[in-house]
Design an enzyme around this catalytic site. Structure first.
Site, PDB file in Angstrom:
ATOM      1  N   SER A   1       0.825  -1.215   0.000  1.00 17.74           N
ATOM      2  CA  SER A   1       0.000   0.000   0.000  1.00 17.74           C
ATOM      3  C   SER A   1       0.850   1.253   0.000  1.00 17.74           C
ATOM      4  O   SER A   1       1.922   1.289   0.592  1.00 17.74           O
ATOM      5  CB  SER A   1      -0.891   0.016   1.247  1.00 17.74           C
ATOM      6  OG  SER A   1      -1.623   1.222   1.286  1.00 17.74           O
TER       7      SER A   1
ATOM      8  N   LYS B   1      -4.662  -6.868   3.559  1.00 17.48           N
ATOM      9  CA  LYS B   1      -4.625  -5.743   2.618  1.00 17.48           C
ATOM     10  C   LYS B   1      -6.041  -5.399   2.135  1.00 17.48           C
ATOM     11  O   LYS B   1      -6.400  -4.236   1.981  1.00 17.48           O
ATOM     12  CB  LYS B   1      -3.715  -6.061   1.420  1.00 17.48           C
ATOM     13  CG  LYS B   1      -3.706  -4.971   0.341  1.00 17.48           C
ATOM     14  CD  LYS B   1      -3.273  -3.638   0.916  1.00 17.48           C
ATOM     15  CE  LYS B   1      -3.150  -2.475  -0.010  1.00 17.48           C
ATOM     16  NZ  LYS B   1      -3.875  -2.319  -1.190  1.00 17.48           N
TER      17      LYS B   1
ATOM     18  N   HIS C   1      -7.581  -3.451   4.806  1.00 18.86           N
ATOM     19  CA  HIS C   1      -6.964  -2.119   4.777  1.00 18.86           C
ATOM     20  C   HIS C   1      -7.731  -1.261   3.771  1.00 18.86           C
ATOM     21  O   HIS C   1      -8.105  -0.122   4.044  1.00 18.86           O
ATOM     22  CB  HIS C   1      -5.484  -2.233   4.381  1.00 18.86           C
ATOM     23  CG  HIS C   1      -4.872  -0.937   3.912  1.00 18.86           C
ATOM     24  ND1 HIS C   1      -5.104  -0.409   2.665  1.00 18.86           N
ATOM     25  CD2 HIS C   1      -4.058  -0.045   4.542  1.00 18.86           C
ATOM     26  CE1 HIS C   1      -4.462   0.742   2.539  1.00 18.86           C
ATOM     27  NE2 HIS C   1      -3.814   0.977   3.670  1.00 18.86           N
ATOM     28  N   ASN C   2      -7.977  -1.831   2.601  1.00 14.47           N
ATOM     29  CA  ASN C   2      -8.687  -1.071   1.570  1.00 14.47           C
ATOM     30  C   ASN C   2     -10.135  -0.818   1.971  1.00 14.47           C
ATOM     31  O   ASN C   2     -10.686   0.237   1.663  1.00 14.47           O
ATOM     32  CB  ASN C   2      -8.632  -1.811   0.236  1.00 14.47           C
ATOM     33  CG  ASN C   2      -7.279  -1.671  -0.436  1.00 14.47           C
ATOM     34  OD1 ASN C   2      -6.292  -1.409   0.226  1.00 14.47           O
ATOM     35  ND2 ASN C   2      -7.236  -1.853  -1.733  1.00 14.47           N
TER      36      ASN C   2
ATOM     37  N   GLU D   1     -10.004   1.999   4.101  1.00 11.61           N
ATOM     38  CA  GLU D   1      -9.698   3.140   3.215  1.00 11.61           C
ATOM     39  C   GLU D   1     -10.998   3.673   2.577  1.00 11.61           C
ATOM     40  O   GLU D   1     -11.227   4.881   2.517  1.00 11.61           O
ATOM     41  CB  GLU D   1      -8.702   2.649   2.151  1.00 11.61           C
ATOM     42  CG  GLU D   1      -8.375   3.591   1.022  1.00 11.61           C
ATOM     43  CD  GLU D   1      -7.484   2.893  -0.027  1.00 11.61           C
ATOM     44  OE1 GLU D   1      -6.392   2.417   0.329  1.00 11.61           O
ATOM     45  OE2 GLU D   1      -7.885   2.823  -1.209  1.00 11.61           O
TER      46      GLU D   1
HETATM   47  C1  6PG Z   1      -3.233   1.306  -1.560  1.00 16.19           C
HETATM   48  C2  6PG Z   1      -4.491   1.463  -2.347  1.00 16.19           C
HETATM   49  C3  6PG Z   1      -4.340   0.794  -3.668  1.00 16.19           C
HETATM   50  C4  6PG Z   1      -5.357   1.224  -4.695  1.00 16.19           C
HETATM   51  C5  6PG Z   1      -6.736   0.756  -4.376  1.00 16.19           C
HETATM   52  C6  6PG Z   1      -7.788   1.633  -4.959  1.00 16.19           C
HETATM   53  O1  6PG Z   1      -3.333   0.765  -0.476  1.00 16.19           O
HETATM   54  O2  6PG Z   1      -2.186   1.729  -2.042  1.00 16.19           O
HETATM   55  O3  6PG Z   1      -5.563   0.903  -1.666  1.00 16.19           O
HETATM   56  O4  6PG Z   1      -4.298  -0.580  -3.437  1.00 16.19           O
HETATM   57  O5  6PG Z   1      -5.334   2.589  -4.860  1.00 16.19           O
HETATM   58  O6  6PG Z   1      -6.847  -0.526  -4.910  1.00 16.19           O
HETATM   59  O7  6PG Z   1      -8.931   0.913  -4.936  1.00 16.19           O
HETATM   60  P1  6PG Z   1     -10.231   1.345  -5.689  1.00 16.19           P
HETATM   61  O8  6PG Z   1      -9.858   1.567  -7.119  1.00 16.19           O
HETATM   62  O9  6PG Z   1     -11.146   0.200  -5.491  1.00 16.19           O
HETATM   63  O10 6PG Z   1     -10.671   2.609  -5.024  1.00 16.19           O
END
Ligand code: 6PG
Length: 468
Positions: free
Chosen positions: A128, A182, A185-186, A189
């Site tokens: 990430s 991960k 984590h997303n 996010e």
């Molecule tokens: C990270 C982000 C990365 C990516 C996401 C965006 O941790 O660096 O999460 O993995 O930007 O996959 O996800 P979406 O396109 O679903 O918003």
């Protein structure tokens, strides 16, 4: 110093190769387009480690010292399977393939099994931090066998972000555990970003603030518990001007959110595990609704556009909003870590929640000042739900009332705040001693004789009088 291979020289692959070379490691590069690898070699000419552009898979495999370690940074799914298919016949027993993409954890488990059956090793790792992180230090969450981890631990920890010299890169357990972490984590996010979007909406539509003024509020929040990477870049995004029109950049961005799947997977997995994840679900649904621009247009035509009301005094309002965001953020992380706890139990991964919070303290997209406190909270008592840890219990006690009032105001003013609403409902449900599930049980028993437990005889399954 290690010599590893890296397949997939897209933006992330390029930056990560340069990062590894800067740390003194040598990297053999492979991409369908040789010129991309050559460009990395040129860009990294002055770095400590050697960068080697390989013409084809055979040359790539031969360039690597045995046992080989190959990092793969290509889109998950089909493209990753094609790379594995291309490389595995060329590799020898105990060679390692490590996937650094956003793969679905069950696919990772399948790949571990398939490759181990061939005598190869496979690691599933979430990385990430975007392109900037890949170049200057991402957070890395690994899962797979300990033997695989030992092979790449040193170069990856060197390249990872550091929090007070602690590498934000760790191994958490077998199989798909790294990718599951991960994924979550997303998910968090998504919830964090949705809350920020809702705060922006309240300021824009409720207090009539322009984008730059909203950016100033986000910047001010950096002085308190909301201090985080996402709030920092929210200030930057809100304050930026469009070079083409001179207007606020934010006002020129179409309100249609994209998504690649990790948020949706988080919700689906949490539901399978029976863990509440309403805030991430609200965030995913908000993105889905946003993407249906035509549907929203039809809705506005049929029912009339929402007549948004006034939220009252702006200064007091944005102060309450900051508090509401703090309470909601604690709820989002509480939900996220509870999903990880359930997964750990269900899949026997023995996840260390404190170690997960430690890895998220720097480099990753959800890094925030609160993560260090979260890792302390789990280190003190790993079995305790986050919002019961003293620091977070205090944050909830100090800020939950503001969450209640901001959501109330937003509902009255008809401004959509699904993630804040979900946070409030989770918090209120979590402190409701006597819920209404007795009615659900009564109904289930009435129509399907599903039985229930009596309050005066818990553990005993009985039927109601309607079955007499
Ligand atoms: C990270 C982000 C990365 C990516 C996401 C965006 O941790 O660096 O999460 O993995 O930007 O996959 O996800 P979406 O396109 O679903 O918003």
């Amino acid at each position: 110093m290690a010599h590893v291979g890296l397949v997939g020289i897209g933006v992330m692959g390029r930056e990560f190769a340069l990062n590894l070379a800067e740390e003194g490691h040598s990297v053999s590069l492979l991409d369908r387009t040789l010129a991309k690898s050559e460009a990395v070699v040129d860009a990294g000419a002055d770095l400590a480690g050697d960068l080697l552009a390989c013409r084809d898979a055979e040359a790539f495999v031969q360039s690597l010292p045995s046992p080989r370690s190959v990092l793969v940074l290509v889109p998950s799914g089909g493209p990753l399977d094609s790379v594995i298919e291309m490389l595995s016949p060329l590799l020898e027993k105990r060679d390692l393939i490590a996937d650094l993409g956003n793969s679905y954890y069950k696919e990772t488990e399948r790949r571990v099994t398939e490759l181990e059956a061939k005598g190869l090793l496979f690691l599933g790792m979430g990385i990430s931090g975007g392109a900037e992180g890949a170049r200057h230090g991402p957070a890395i969450m690994a899962g797979g066998s300990e033997e695989s981890w030992a092979r790449v631990k040193a170069p990856l920890q060197d390249a990872s972000a550091k929090f007070e010299d602690d590498p934000c890169c760790d191994w958490f357990g077998p199989g798909g555990s790294g990718h599951f972490i991960k994924m979550l984590h997303n998910g968090i996010e998504y919830a964090d970003m949705q809350m920020i979007a809702e705060a922006y909406g309240l300021m824009r539509d409720g207090w009539g603030m322009d984008a730059a003024a909203i950016g100033d509020v986000f910047a001010k929040w950096m002085n308190g518990p909301l201090n985080s990477y996402l709030i920092e870049i929210a200030a930057e995004v809100a304050r930026a001007d469009d070079p083409k029109t001179g207007k606020a950049m934010l006002d020129m961005i179409l309100d249609k959110a994209g998504q690649k799947g990790t948020g949706r997977w988080s919700v689906i997995e949490a539901l399978h595990l029976g863990a509440p994840i309403g805030m991430v679900q609200a965030a995913v649904e908000a993105r889905n609704v946003s993407a249906d621009i035509e549907g929203r247009r039809q809705g506005a035509a049929a029912f009339g556009a929402v007549q948004q009301g006034d939220l009252g005094a702006q200064d007091a309002g944005t102060a309450a909003l900051e508090q509401a965001m703090i309470a909601a953020k604690v709820c989002a992380y509480t939900q996220g870590f509870e999903v990880l706890r359930r997964a750990s139990e269900a899949f026997e991964w023995c996840l260390d929640l404190a170690a997960i919070a430690r890895v998220w303290r720097a480099g990753c997209i959800i890094r925030s000042v609160l993560l260090d406190d979260m890792s302390d909270a789990f280190a003190q008592d790993g079995a305790r739900r986050l919002f019961f840890a003293p620091k977070f219990e205090t944050l909830m006690k100090d800020n939950a009332e503001a969450l209640q009032s901001v959501v109330g105001m937003a509902v009255t003013a008809r401004i959509e705040v699904p993630a804040l609403f979900a946070a409030l409902s989770y918090f209120n449900a979590s402190r409701t001693e006597r819920s209404t599930a007795n009615m659900i049980q009564g109904l289930r028993d009435r129509f399907g004789a599903h039985t229930f437990e009596r309050v005066d005889a818990v553990g005993e399954k009985v039927n109601g009088p309607w079955h007499d």
